[in-house]
Design an enzyme around this catalytic site. Structure first.
Site, PDB file in Angstrom:
ATOM      1  N   LEU A  43      18.357 -45.584  21.336  1.00  0.00           N
ATOM      2  CA  LEU A  43      18.863 -44.217  21.169  1.00  0.00           C
ATOM      3  C   LEU A  43      20.382 -44.150  21.286  1.00  0.00           C
ATOM      4  O   LEU A  43      20.961 -44.745  22.187  1.00  0.00           O
ATOM      5  CB  LEU A  43      18.235 -43.333  22.252  1.00  0.00           C
ATOM      6  CG  LEU A  43      18.706 -41.882  22.322  1.00  0.00           C
ATOM      7  CD1 LEU A  43      17.514 -40.936  22.388  1.00  0.00           C
ATOM      8  CD2 LEU A  43      19.598 -41.662  23.532  1.00  0.00           C
ATOM      9  N   ASP A  46      25.692 -38.973  22.990  1.00  0.00           N
ATOM     10  CA  ASP A  46      27.058 -38.444  22.974  1.00  0.00           C
ATOM     11  C   ASP A  46      28.115 -39.443  22.477  1.00  0.00           C
ATOM     12  O   ASP A  46      28.104 -40.607  22.887  1.00  0.00           O
ATOM     13  CB  ASP A  46      27.515 -38.070  24.390  1.00  0.00           C
ATOM     14  CG  ASP A  46      26.510 -37.269  25.161  1.00  0.00           C
ATOM     15  OD1 ASP A  46      25.461 -36.938  24.615  1.00  0.00           O
ATOM     16  OD2 ASP A  46      26.782 -37.005  26.341  1.00  0.00           O
ATOM     17  N   SER A 106      28.625 -40.230  30.144  1.00  0.00           N
ATOM     18  CA  SER A 106      29.670 -39.875  29.178  1.00  0.00           C
ATOM     19  C   SER A 106      31.073 -39.743  29.760  1.00  0.00           C
ATOM     20  O   SER A 106      31.249 -39.499  30.956  1.00  0.00           O
ATOM     21  CB  SER A 106      29.294 -38.568  28.492  1.00  0.00           C
ATOM     22  OG  SER A 106      28.270 -38.837  27.577  1.00  0.00           O
ATOM     23  N   ARG A 165      29.834 -34.354  35.857  1.00  0.00           N
ATOM     24  CA  ARG A 165      29.957 -35.551  35.014  1.00  0.00           C
ATOM     25  C   ARG A 165      30.773 -35.270  33.743  1.00  0.00           C
ATOM     26  O   ARG A 165      31.163 -34.161  33.470  1.00  0.00           O
ATOM     27  CB  ARG A 165      28.577 -36.061  34.623  1.00  0.00           C
ATOM     28  CG  ARG A 165      27.707 -35.031  33.919  1.00  0.00           C
ATOM     29  CD  ARG A 165      26.370 -35.656  33.483  1.00  0.00           C
ATOM     30  NE  ARG A 165      25.490 -34.652  32.928  1.00  0.00           N
ATOM     31  CZ  ARG A 165      24.581 -33.962  33.609  1.00  0.00           C
ATOM     32  NH1 ARG A 165      24.408 -34.185  34.904  1.00  0.00           N
ATOM     33  NH2 ARG A 165      23.833 -33.048  33.021  1.00  0.00           N
ATOM     34  N   GLU A 224      27.887 -29.290  29.893  1.00  0.00           N
ATOM     35  CA  GLU A 224      28.041 -30.720  29.669  1.00  0.00           C
ATOM     36  C   GLU A 224      29.240 -30.955  28.746  1.00  0.00           C
ATOM     37  O   GLU A 224      29.606 -30.110  27.928  1.00  0.00           O
ATOM     38  CB  GLU A 224      26.770 -31.302  29.048  1.00  0.00           C
ATOM     39  CG  GLU A 224      25.589 -31.258  30.008  1.00  0.00           C
ATOM     40  CD  GLU A 224      24.427 -32.125  29.578  1.00  0.00           C
ATOM     41  OE1 GLU A 224      23.885 -32.860  30.419  1.00  0.00           O
ATOM     42  OE2 GLU A 224      24.039 -32.059  28.398  1.00  0.00           O
TER      43      GLU A 224
HETATM   44  C1  FRU Z   1      24.913 -34.973  27.362  1.00  0.00           C
HETATM   45  C2  FRU Z   1      24.636 -35.814  28.597  1.00  0.00           C
HETATM   46  C3  FRU Z   1      25.853 -35.930  29.484  1.00  0.00           C
HETATM   47  C4  FRU Z   1      25.604 -37.209  30.222  1.00  0.00           C
HETATM   48  C5  FRU Z   1      24.954 -38.053  29.163  1.00  0.00           C
HETATM   49  C6  FRU Z   1      23.930 -39.037  29.654  1.00  0.00           C
HETATM   50  O1  FRU Z   1      24.044 -35.259  26.317  1.00  0.00           O
HETATM   51  O2  FRU Z   1      23.537 -35.298  29.318  1.00  0.00           O
HETATM   52  O3  FRU Z   1      26.058 -34.829  30.333  1.00  0.00           O
HETATM   53  O4  FRU Z   1      26.765 -37.803  30.709  1.00  0.00           O
HETATM   54  O5  FRU Z   1      24.344 -37.157  28.256  1.00  0.00           O
HETATM   55  O6  FRU Z   1      23.468 -39.812  28.596  1.00  0.00           O
END
Ligand code: FRU
Length: 493
Positions: A43, A46, A106, A165, A224
């Site tokens: 998969l 981001d 991310s 994050r 996010e």
């Molecule tokens: C967004 C997210 C981010 C996180 C990442 C984990 O799609 O949930 O907040 O860092 O994906 O894969």
């Protein structure tokens, strides 16, 4: 849909042999993209660490090697000289430290002197699966691989929830400081952004405060991937609010929106000029990240000052796609050039993408599997159905309603239907009558740019062997170019 155990999802990659056979199998898929970045296996989600450094564009994506499942996340690294042709560079960041033991989540990148520095979230979990998110950094080495610092830059604040994050780092010349914008959630579960500051990128970080965004104090449950970028003198705040329904967006609770306004670093306030808008009105667009660049002399935007390029994940959290059965899914969007005009962000496909056009073909009702369409709208209402059967039935049906100035896109006619619970039709609202569309079709995605980028619509599309046609109302002007391959898709770890 396959059920994954936690052990399967969080398996650590030991070496290439763990996934070589999977890679070979995935390569055979009819839905592998030809000019979009996509995962080598498993998969992709981001875009991360998107920046220009010494003439090379660096871009990573969130990657779970094992299948179409959100498990242990790596950064997979790709590079380009022109944002169009991409090479696989291998794993950018692996979750190989205690502080990121359950995922390199991310983040962003910034050039500092001769260095390119990546900022990311170390997703630590203890034996009881309790999460501690750390903000971490790595510096690109001479060999093209990022080197992590020994320790995180800082840990989470306990006056907010565990959701802290996705550091977006920016340099502010007035203040002579770096700032990190961190997506977060308050203890009473409201989405927000935490701001940190430092004079140096790799040390000295301190909490500056929670970003104030008047009118957005209670807007979604988690923001996010926040991103702030200056476009032609205006500040643009981009983020992906979750756990909320927004008007006109079906049943989806994940969104990617932007506000144009001004950022005051003294009061840590982003004051929007007007209402929020969706970055994209399609089914699958999330976690967009932008990189600022200097205007190229031949650009339409030359003279406008700072410009920015935006790339997003073609996908949404919680969604499921047909290639899940082949153990891969996801793709990154085409790079879009941003401009601000009339209170809107204009997003136009990068001009260099025209270089991928092969010899133009006469519009005869057939649709090459990877192509660009240039559509000139007639006066009044019209239909343009893509991926139809030979008799013109079915497909992805686009209807323009001239009275409402809205394009309605309905995917219920496609052979392969998915995520039906979110709704199968969405609307693309326009500020002006529809004049033109540019449509970029690849083997598993469709991106539509209306009125020179005034509004866009992005979705995964998985046509079957008989969905190779289109049907358009009389008066619709069409030009068709098959598109050349621009991603190498090689097995590099
Ligand atoms: C967004 C997210 C981010 C996180 C990442 C984990 O799609 O949930 O907040 O860092 O994906 O894969």
């Amino acid at each position: 849909m396959r059920e994954w155990t936690r052990e399967e999802r969080y398996r650590v990659l030991q070496g290439p042999e763990d996934i070589r056979a999977l890679y070979k199998r995935v390569q055979k898929s009819a839905y592998r993209q030809r000019y979009h970045v996509q995962p080598i296996t498993g998969l992709s989600s981001d875009p991360n660490g998107f920046a220009l450094h010494k003439g090379v564009w660096h871009l990573c994506y969130q990657w779970c090697p094992w299948g179409a499942v959100h498990g242990l996340k790596y950064w997979y690294h790709v590079t380009s000289k022109d944002l169009v042709h991409w090479q696989n560079a291998g794993i950018g960041l692996a979750p190989d430290r205690d502080y990121d033991n359950r995922g390199a989540h991310s983040g962003s990148a910034i050039a500092h002197g001769d260095d390119l520095i990546f900022f990311y979230t170390g997703n630590h979990r203890d034996e009881d699966w309790v999460r501690t998110p750390y903000t971490c950094a790595a510096v690109l080495g001479e060999d093209g691989r990022p080197r992590k610092l020994d320790a995180p830059l800082f840990g989470p604040r306990d006056d907010h929830s565990e959701h802290q994050r996705d550091p977006k780092v920016v340099w502010n010349a007035d203040k002579q400081k770096y700032y990190i914008f961190l997506g977060a959630q308050t203890l009473d579960k409201r989405g927000c952004v935490l701001v940190y500051e430092s004079e140096r990128p790799l040390s000295g970080w301190r909490f500056a405060g929670e970003l104030k965004v008047p009118g957005y104090e209670a807007f979604g449950g988690m923001w996010e991937c926040p991103c702030i970028v200056n476009v032609g003198g205006r500040d643009v705040l981009i983020f992906s609010p979750q756990y909320t329904r927004l008007p006109g967006r079906g049943e989806s609770t994940n969104h990617n929106i932007y506000l144009i306004g001004s950022m005051d670093y003294d009061t840590l306030t982003f004051t929007p000029d007007g209402p929020y808008r969706h970055l994209d009105y399609g089914f699958d667009f999330y976690a967009a990240q932008s990189a600022a660049i200097q205007p190229a002399a031949d650009s339409d935007a030359a003279g406008d000052g700072a410009r920015a390029i935006l790339i997003a994940w073609i996908g949404l959290p919680d969604n499921h796609y047909p290639t899940e059965a082949e153990d891969w899914e996801g793709s990154l969007s085409l790079p879009r050039e941003l401009r601000v005009q009339g209170g809107r962000l204009l997003q136009t496909p990068l001009r260099a993408l025209e270089g991928l056009r092969e010899a133009e073909i006469a519009p005869d009702g057939t649709l090459p599997a990877s192509c660009e369409l240039e559509v000139t709208a007639p006066e009044g209402d019209f239909d343009l159905n893509l991926f139809t059967h030979a008799d013109g039935s079915g497909g992805l049906q686009l209807h323009y309603d001239a009275t409402r100035q809205v394009c309605r896109v309905d995917r219920a006619g496609m052979d392969r239907r998915f995520n039906q619970q979110l709704g199968e039709a969405l609307e693309l609202p326009l500020d002006a009558p529809l004049k033109n569309l540019r449509v970029f079709i690849d083997r598993s995605s469709t991106e539509i740019f209306a009125n020179d980028g005034e509004a866009t619509f992005t979705a995964h599309t998985y046509p079957t062997e008989r969905e190779l046609h289109y049907a358009a109302s009389a008066g619709v002007g069409l030009r068709v170019w098959p598109m050349a391959r621009s991603v190498t898709d090689e097995f590099v770890l």
